[in-house]
Write a protein that holds these residues in place. Structure first.
Motif, PDB file in Angstrom:
ATOM      1  N   THR A   1      32.780  16.001  13.093  1.00  0.00           N
ATOM      2  CA  THR A   1      32.796  17.199  12.252  1.00  0.00           C
ATOM      3  C   THR A   1      31.475  17.933  12.475  1.00  0.00           C
ATOM      4  N   LEU A   2      31.346  19.109  11.883  1.00  0.00           N
ATOM      5  CA  LEU A   2      30.121  19.896  12.068  1.00  0.00           C
ATOM      6  C   LEU A   2      29.224  19.727  10.849  1.00  0.00           C
ATOM      7  N   PRO A   3      27.915  19.782  11.070  1.00  0.00           N
ATOM      8  CA  PRO A   3      27.023  19.612   9.912  1.00  0.00           C
ATOM      9  C   PRO A   3      27.244  20.720   8.896  1.00  0.00           C
ATOM     10  N   LEU A   4      27.014  20.373   7.641  1.00  0.00           N
ATOM     11  CA  LEU A   4      27.153  21.342   6.559  1.00  0.00           C
ATOM     12  C   LEU A   4      26.174  22.498   6.778  1.00  0.00           C
TER      13      LEU A   4
ATOM     14  N   VAL B   1      35.136  20.158   8.839  1.00  0.00           N
ATOM     15  CA  VAL B   1      36.164  20.173   9.884  1.00  0.00           C
ATOM     16  C   VAL B   1      36.007  21.486  10.654  1.00  0.00           C
ATOM     17  N   PRO B   2      35.938  21.434  11.994  1.00  0.00           N
ATOM     18  CA  PRO B   2      35.732  22.682  12.737  1.00  0.00           C
ATOM     19  C   PRO B   2      36.882  23.658  12.519  1.00  0.00           C
ATOM     20  N   GLU B   3      36.522  24.928  12.363  1.00  0.00           N
ATOM     21  CA  GLU B   3      37.546  25.968  12.213  1.00  0.00           C
ATOM     22  C   GLU B   3      37.815  26.591  13.578  1.00  0.00           C
ATOM     23  N   THR B   4      38.870  27.415  13.653  1.00  0.00           N
ATOM     24  CA  THR B   4      39.278  27.917  14.968  1.00  0.00           C
ATOM     25  C   THR B   4      38.708  29.299  15.296  1.00  0.00           C
ATOM     26  N   ILE B   5      38.052  29.949  14.327  1.00  0.00           N
ATOM     27  CA  ILE B   5      37.429  31.235  14.651  1.00  0.00           C
ATOM     28  C   ILE B   5      35.923  31.028  14.732  1.00  0.00           C
ATOM     29  N   TRP B   6      35.369  31.242  15.906  1.00  0.00           N
ATOM     30  CA  TRP B   6      33.945  31.004  16.131  1.00  0.00           C
ATOM     31  C   TRP B   6      33.241  32.353  16.231  1.00  0.00           C
TER      32      TRP B   6
ATOM     33  N   ALA C   1      27.040  24.263  22.876  1.00  0.00           N
ATOM     34  CA  ALA C   1      26.485  23.213  21.995  1.00  0.00           C
ATOM     35  C   ALA C   1      27.519  22.817  20.946  1.00  0.00           C
ATOM     36  N   ARG C   2      28.236  23.796  20.412  1.00  0.00           N
ATOM     37  CA  ARG C   2      29.237  23.482  19.388  1.00  0.00           C
ATOM     38  C   ARG C   2      30.354  22.622  19.983  1.00  0.00           C
ATOM     39  N   ILE C   3      30.757  22.955  21.213  1.00  0.00           N
ATOM     40  CA  ILE C   3      31.804  22.171  21.885  1.00  0.00           C
ATOM     41  C   ILE C   3      31.316  20.724  22.071  1.00  0.00           C
TER      42      ILE C   3
END
Ligand SMILES: C[S@@+](CC[C@H](N)C(=O)[O-])C[C@H]1O[C@@H](n2cnc3c(N)ncnc32)[C@H](O)[C@@H]1O
Length: 401
Positions: A182-185, A280-285, A320-322
Motif C-alpha cells: 500500500t502507499l504511505p499515508l 490502497v493505491p487509487e487508479t488516478i495518478w 517511484a510510485r510503481i
C-alpha cells in the motif's frame, strides 16, 4: 520496433584515456562487459545493456527466469510522432506483434509474484490491452492507471490529451494482490484525523455505522439511543454494521461518535494509531503527486546541460510510485525501453536491483551519464524524498554481435 536517428555518437573525448586503453571486454552470456562505461561498486550486479531488447531478453532467459519482481515498459507508443532520439511510426500490426513477442518472454522472466507495468497513450491503448490480455490472461489484468501527464491545455488538437495510461498485469493476480504494497499515508489523509472529544488514544476520523442491508441478519436492525436520548434507526435499505450486543460494547468503549452535542447519527471512530495498512493505491495518478512530462524534462535539463534533451522522459515520481507498490528493497526490476534511464535511476535511489535495456546511442549520452551522476549523489527527481546521498554502482554491457 525501432528506427534510430543516428546523429548521436558517443564522445570518446569524455573518457579517461588511460582507463580506455585498459579496457577489458568480458564475454558473459553473449554480452560484452564494458569496463569504461561501468561505474562505482561492481559487486551490486545492476546492469545497463546496449542492444535490441528482443536479443537481450532472450539472453536473459538463461539466468533470469522468474527473477524480476517488476517490469516497467515504456515502448514507442506508435503515435506517428518523430522524436529526436527515435521514430514512433510503425505499421500497426507489426508494432503489436513485435511487442507481443517481447511480452511473452517478459512473462517468463517475471517472478510468480511479479507484475508488469505498461505505459501507453490513446493511439494503441485498446489494441495493446487485448494483446496483453492474450499473453497474461484476462484474469491477470490488474488495473488501468490514468496518469495526468500535463496540466496545461494543448490547443492545437481537437482534444487536449492530458493523460496517458499505465496497464498493470500480474503474472498471477491472486498472488500479487497479497504481496503488493500500500502507499504511505499522505499528510492530506492524516490531516483528516481529528480529536474533538480529546480521546486519549489520539486523533480519529468517523465512518458510517450503517451498511447496505442486502446480506443483513435480523439482529442488525434495532434502535440505538444516543447519550442525549435521541433514538436512531438505520435508514431505509440499510442496517447497523454490528449486532445490537456488539454495538452496546462499542458504545461503552467510546468507539461510537454521536456528534459534538451527542444527538447525531452514530458513526464509528477509526484511530490514526491503528492505521498500519497504509493507503490502497487509487487508479488516478495526479500530476501534483507523480509529476508531468514537463517536470521530467526540467529534471533532465539540470542533468544534461550540453546534451540534446530526450523528448519523452517519465518523471521519477511516477516510476517511484510503481516501484513502491510492486517491489521492496533488494528486489529486481527490468526496463526494456530505457530511454533516458529513469527506471534505473529510480530503482538505484530506492535500493532496488535493476537491468535496463536500450537500443539507441543515448544509452551512453544519457543513461550512462545520468546513472554516473546518481551514483555520485545527484539531488534531482526523487532524491530528497528518499534521502539519496549516492553510492552503489552499475555495469555496462552491449550485445556481442
Ligand atoms: C518512450 S522512450 C522511454 C522513455 C523512458 N521511460 C524515460 O523515462 O526516459 C522509448 C525508448 O525505447 C527505445 N527502444 C525502442 N525500441 C527498442 C528496442 N527494440 N530495443 C531497445 N530499446 C528500444 C527507444 O530508443 C527509446 O529510447
Amino acid at each position: 520496433m525501432y528506427i534510430e536517428n543516428d546523429e548521436k555518437e558517443y564522445e570518446i573525448s569524455q573518457l579517461d584515456n588511460k582507463k580506455r586503453t585498459n579496457r577489458s571486454s568480458l564475454k558473459k552470456n553473449g554480452l560484452l562487459h564494458d569496463k569504461i562505461l561501468s561505474y562505482g561498486d561492481d559487486t551490486v550486479s545492476n546492469k545497463i545493456i546496449h542492444g535490441e531488447n528482443l536479443d537481450v531478453l532472450k539472453l536473459l532467459q538463461e539466468d533470469f527466469s522468474n527473477a524480476f519482481k517488476c517490469v516497467y515498459l515504456d515502448p514507442p507508443y506508435n503515435n506517428g510522432e518523430s522524436y529526436l532520439h527515435y521514430l514512433d511510426n510503425m505499421e500497426h500490426e507489426k508494432w503489436l506483434s513485435n511487442l507481443s513477442e517481447r511480452l511473452r518472454i517478459i512473462k517468463s522472466l517475471l517472478s510468480e509474484d511479479g507484475s508488469l507495468w505498461l505505459s501507453i497513450d490513446d493511439s494503441e491503448m485498446h489494441y495493446l490491452k487485448v494483446m496483453a490480455d492474450s499473453v497474461f490472461g484476462r484474469e491477470n489484468f490488474v488495473s488501468t492507471i490514468i496518469w495526468e501527464k500535463r496540466t496545461t491545455r494543448e490547443n492545437r488538437k481537437a482534444f487536449s490529451r492530458n493523460h496517458e495510461y499505465v496497464l498493470v498485469y500480474a503474472k498471477n493476480a491472486l498472488k500479487w494482490s497479497k504481496i503488493r504494497n500500500t502507499l504511505p499515508l499522505t499528510a492530506e489523509a492524516s490531516d483528516r484525523y481529528k480529536n474533538p472529544d480529546h480521546d486519549p488514544r489520539g486523533p480519529w476520523q468517523s465512518v458510517s455505522a450503517n451498511v447496505q442491508a442486502g446480506h443483513a441478519t435480523l439482529n442488525q436492525f434495532y434502535t440505538i439511543v444516543s447519550p442525549s436520548g435521541v433514538s436512531h434507526y438505520p435508514p431505509k435499505g440499510r442496517c447497523w454494521v454490528y449486532s445490537e450486543s456488539k454495538m452496546m460494547e462499542e458504545i461503552k468503549k467510546n468507539n461510537i461518535w454521536f456528534g459534538r452535542n451527542g444527538e447525531g447519527v452514530p458513526r464509528i471512530k477509526k484511530f490514526l494509531s491503528d492505521r498500519k495498512a497504509g493507503l490502497v493505491p487509487e487508479t488516478i495518478w495526479k500530476a501534483e503527486i507523480v509529476g508531468t512530462t514537463s517536470d521530467a524534462k526540467k529534471h533532465l535539463l539540470q542533468l544534461f546541460t550540453d546534451t540534446a534533451l530526450f523528448d519523452t522522459p517519465k518523471p521519477e515520481e511516477l516510476i517511484a510510485r510503481i516501484l513502491k507498490i510492486s517491489t521492496n528493497p533488494g528486489d529486481l526490476v527490468l526496463d526494456a525501453f530505457l530511454g533516458s534511464g529513469t527506471t534505473c535511476a529510480v530503482a538505484h535511489k530506492m535500493n532496488r536491483k535493476y537491468i535496463g535495456i536500450e537500443i539507441g546511442n543515448h544509452i551512453r549520452t544519457h543513461c550512462f551519464s545520468r546513472m554516473k551522476k546518481v551514483v555520485d549523489g545527484e539531488q534531482g527527481g526523487i532524491s530528497k524524498d528518499v534521502n539519496w546521498t549516492g553510492g552503489g554502482g552499475f555495469e555496462f554491457f552491449s550485445v556481442d554481435k
